[in-house]
Design an enzyme around this catalytic site. Sequence first.
Site, PDB file in Angstrom:
ATOM      1  N   THR A  12       0.826  -1.212   0.000  1.00  0.00           N
ATOM      2  CA  THR A  12       0.000   0.000   0.000  1.00  0.00           C
ATOM      3  C   THR A  12       0.857   1.258   0.000  1.00  0.00           C
ATOM      4  O   THR A  12       0.463   2.299  -0.533  1.00  0.00           O
ATOM      5  CB  THR A  12      -0.920  -0.019   1.240  1.00  0.00           C
ATOM      6  OG1 THR A  12      -1.812  -1.114   1.105  1.00  0.00           O
ATOM      7  CG2 THR A  12      -1.723   1.257   1.391  1.00  0.00           C
ATOM      8  N   SER A  62       1.317  -7.519  -0.874  1.00  0.00           N
ATOM      9  CA  SER A  62       2.023  -8.535  -0.081  1.00  0.00           C
ATOM     10  C   SER A  62       1.176  -9.769   0.209  1.00  0.00           C
ATOM     11  O   SER A  62       1.704 -10.774   0.689  1.00  0.00           O
ATOM     12  CB  SER A  62       2.586  -7.943   1.207  1.00  0.00           C
ATOM     13  OG  SER A  62       1.600  -7.812   2.200  1.00  0.00           O
ATOM     14  N   THR A  95       1.564  -4.274   4.335  1.00  0.00           N
ATOM     15  CA  THR A  95       1.380  -4.601   5.752  1.00  0.00           C
ATOM     16  C   THR A  95       0.868  -6.027   5.978  1.00  0.00           C
ATOM     17  O   THR A  95       1.071  -6.593   7.056  1.00  0.00           O
ATOM     18  CB  THR A  95       0.372  -3.631   6.414  1.00  0.00           C
ATOM     19  OG1 THR A  95      -0.877  -3.723   5.726  1.00  0.00           O
ATOM     20  CG2 THR A  95       0.872  -2.203   6.406  1.00  0.00           C
ATOM     21  N   ASP A  96       0.205  -6.588   4.945  1.00  0.00           N
ATOM     22  CA  ASP A  96      -0.549  -7.822   5.203  1.00  0.00           C
ATOM     23  C   ASP A  96       0.323  -9.026   5.572  1.00  0.00           C
ATOM     24  O   ASP A  96      -0.093  -9.866   6.375  1.00  0.00           O
ATOM     25  CB  ASP A  96      -1.441  -8.156   4.010  1.00  0.00           C
ATOM     26  CG  ASP A  96      -2.635  -7.208   3.928  1.00  0.00           C
ATOM     27  OD1 ASP A  96      -2.915  -6.516   4.925  1.00  0.00           O
ATOM     28  OD2 ASP A  96      -3.289  -7.153   2.870  1.00  0.00           O
TER      29      ASP A  96
HETATM   30  C1  SIN Z   1      -0.290  -5.244   1.062  1.00  0.00           C
HETATM   31  O1  SIN Z   1      -0.073  -5.883   2.071  1.00  0.00           O
HETATM   32  O2  SIN Z   1       0.483  -5.245   0.083  1.00  0.00           O
HETATM   33  C2  SIN Z   1      -1.554  -4.462   0.923  1.00  0.00           C
HETATM   34  C3  SIN Z   1      -2.036  -3.909   2.196  1.00  0.00           C
HETATM   35  C4  SIN Z   1      -1.099  -2.947   2.848  1.00  0.00           C
HETATM   36  O3  SIN Z   1       0.058  -2.748   2.491  1.00  0.00           O
HETATM   37  O4  SIN Z   1      -1.570  -2.320   3.831  1.00  0.00           O
END
Ligand code: SIN
Length: 321
Positions: A12, A62, A95-96
Amino acid sequence: MKKVVVLGTGGTIAGRAQSGSDNVGYKAGEVGVADLLASIPGIQERLQGTQLVAEQVAQIDSKDMDWAVWGQLVQRCEAHLADADVAAVLVTHGTDTLEETAYLLHLALTAKALRKPVVLTCAMRPATALTPDGPQNVLDAISVALHPASHGVMVVCAGAVHAATHVQKRCSYRVDAFDSGDAGPLGWVEEGQVRWCHALPPAGAEHIAVAAPRWLQAPRVDMVMNYASAGAYVVEALLEAQANGSQVQGIVVAGTGNGTVNDAMQQSLLKAVEQGVRVVLASRCALGGVVRSAIGESPFAHYPGLSAVKARVRLMLELAA
Ligand code: SIN
């Protein structure tokens, strides 16, 4: 001149939405890491004369993180950290699955490499948001990367510094999406100053060496969860897949409570062990992990304190090693 290398993997933090007010309807992994860094106000001041080098290792959401990208990331980190001019490596990441990648790097990088810091950072809002959180997270990650006490793998998000072993994504929406459970954060970043709350854990003591060719083929480790009326259906399906030629090498169970499973699943997991599958129990609880009785015995392994997703990372590396 000393360098900080930033390895971009997407997420993100590199996401783009159609509208600045849209914090969730975006596509992750769109903005290149060099452009992302170039757009951050105040980044040169924060670097204090250190040179920034950007390298795009992947450009993905991710949720799609895989063994091949992990292998590239480990190899690029090792190569850069071996360079005497490199002070630290930063990784921008979604973050995922960030906690999985952080823990993987914690285990897979050598003790020598981890004398220097590897700092992962991220964002919950896309780069196009009215108030994106990525730029501040990058600035904070640079402060941690350049701190003289820093070493090992850490995660920086929303002003908090977390150890790779404890960090977990706890919230699907808020910008302070991570915490370190009972351990608490290692420290905080306040106006560019790092305030440590704990001594940094030793880095490299748990190293699991994976030879370069082993990054070409992921060890197959699946996860199952115990829940009300789960039965043994999923474990049996995995065993059937194995009988049909699929190489299921490990199963990690997100068990109920203290890593418990229903009776039918227990029988199927025992069958899996007999067939050479490594079975590791974890807990689906957010805190605590699996705690064994000092006198009881279990036919299944567990890794004290590790969440199910981190147990899977560890088992994959052990199988690959
Ligand atoms: C991801 O994990 O690539 C999408 C969600 C995020 O980064 O918050």
